[in-house]
Design an enzyme around this catalytic site. Structure first.
Site, short mmCIF file in Angstrom:
data_model
loop_
_atom_site.label_atom_id
_atom_site.label_comp_id
_atom_site.label_asym_id
_atom_site.label_seq_id
_atom_site.Cartn_x
_atom_site.Cartn_y
_atom_site.Cartn_z
N ASP A 67 0.86 -1.21 0.00
CA ASP A 67 0.00 0.00 0.00
C ASP A 67 0.89 1.25 0.00
OD1 ASP A 67 -3.04 -0.92 1.32
OD2 ASP A 67 -1.36 -2.26 1.63
N THR B 176 -6.91 -4.66 0.93
CA THR B 176 -5.69 -5.02 1.66
C THR B 176 -5.89 -6.29 2.50
OG1 THR B 176 -5.01 -2.72 1.71
CG2 THR B 176 -3.92 -4.17 3.27
MG MG Z 1 -6.41 0.77 0.15
#
Ligand code: MG
Ligand code: AMP
Ligand code: MG
Length: 332
Positions: free
Chosen positions: A78, A144
């Protein structure tokens, strides 16, 4: 099957997805062409590069997981993907506003746009936009939780472009589509209002009844969201990660409705998917059917949930299926 849904879907689904090929201009456009096309072209190359970073972090094995809040994870992928996208776009377009999910500094750079997109004709209504009109919403890695659990097909990179508060253009890159090896991995879908979408074939037309197949959250559901689904009486419920992946399911015809009666999604989750869905003839709103605003000053959370369908008419039919107690609870 829910008969109200069936009537709307049967009558109206055949309006189908716009084909960008039908309105493409052969005239070549240089790097100095309209801002909108340069921005989409660079968003595609930045999303593709970010997708490679996401694959690389996975193959190196140490995800560097941090829990930002309850049920809200961040990994090295990320952080790095966000650096790549924000640095690349802000270097090329210094006066646009970029709002990203992850707050990190920048040092990875892509300095060119996709040359094939730069050759395409900009819709007339978008010819004159300036960098000051643009807000870019970046979710460098949507899904995620699923990334950390190995549901890699659910992972997407999202770059949404809003012009004067409206979601006008977007890129969804799916880094693990086609497998996790580098060869042929990943695909990119983009769309622009007045142009259509590229990267996916249109959904085949059918005279068969269209079932209500709802796609919803895999990892962030709650009792309100579940009671909403139960009341809608869908034929099937698909539980997958990410707003990007769920909208891809709508665009591919795997699902016919995206329903999430909960406040968890943010503007960076929905800007790109909404822009692409709209360019394809669909609609994404809150659970009451009200549009979200993507101006730079809006609050980040989509507090009143998500409701989306591949056509405007199917979306309208869906809003009628949402129970009143859900609408009342999520109304601002
Ligand atoms: Mg995200
Ligand atoms: P999901 O459908 O659960 O994969 O959620 C779509 C997007 O919204 C993902 O980026 C999630 O991280 C975010 N999201 C949804 N619900 C929540 C929540 N309760 N907390 C944090 N993020 C959420
Ligand atoms: Mg997300």
């Amino acid at each position: 099957m829910n008969t109200r849904w069936l009537a709307a879907a049967l009558l109206l689904f055949n309006s189908c997805v716009l084909s960008a090929d039908q309105i493409r201009s052969p005239s070549a456009m240089s790097q100095s062409g309209p801002l909108m096309m340069r921005l989409i072209a660079s968003s595609v190359t930045a999303a593709n590069r970010a997708g490679k970073i996401i694959r690389d972090v996975m193959s190196q094995g140490d995800l560097g997981i941090v829990e930002k809040a309850k049920d809200d994870l961040q990994t090295e992928a990320d952080r790095s993907a966000q650096r790549c996208i924000v640095a690349s776009l802000s270097r090329q377009f210094p006066n646009i506003t970029i709002i990203g999910e992850e707050g990190v500094p920048s040092d990875w750079l892509i300095t060119h746009g996709d040359p094939e997109i730069l050759k395409k004709k900009c819709p007339d209504t978008l010819e004159d936009i300036t960098e000051e009109d643009v807000v870019v919403w970046v979710d460098p890695l949507d899904g995620t939780s699923e990334y950390t659990q190995g549901f890699l097909e659910h992972v997407t990179v999202l770059i949404g472009i809003s012009i004067r508060e409206q979601p006008i253009g977007g890129v969804i890159h799916q880094p693990f589509w086609g497998g996790s090896s580098e060869d042929g991995a990943g695909r990119t879908i983009w769309g622009l209002q007045g142009f259509g979408i590229e990267g996916l074939p249109p959904i085949p037309r059918t005279k068969e009844p269209i079932p209500l197949i709802v796609t919803t959250s895999r990892s962030h559901s709650n009792s309100l969201a579940e009671s909403c689904l139960e009341a809608m009486k869908p034929e099937k419920v698909l539980r997958v990660g990410g707003a990007g992946y769920k909208v891809l399911q709508l665009l591919e015809g795997t699902a016919t409705a995206y329903v999430f009666a909960s406040p968890g999604c943010k503007k960076w989750d929905t800007c790109a998917p909404e822009a692409i869905l709209r360019a394809a003839g669909g609609s994404l709103t809150d659970i009451l059917g009200r549009p979200y605003n993507y101006g730079s000053n809006v609050s980040r959370p989509n507090r009143s949930g998500v409701l989306a369908a591949p056509t405007v008419q199917m979306h309208q039919a869906l809003t009628d299926l949402i129970p009143e107690h859900v609408k009342t609870t999520l109304k601002d």
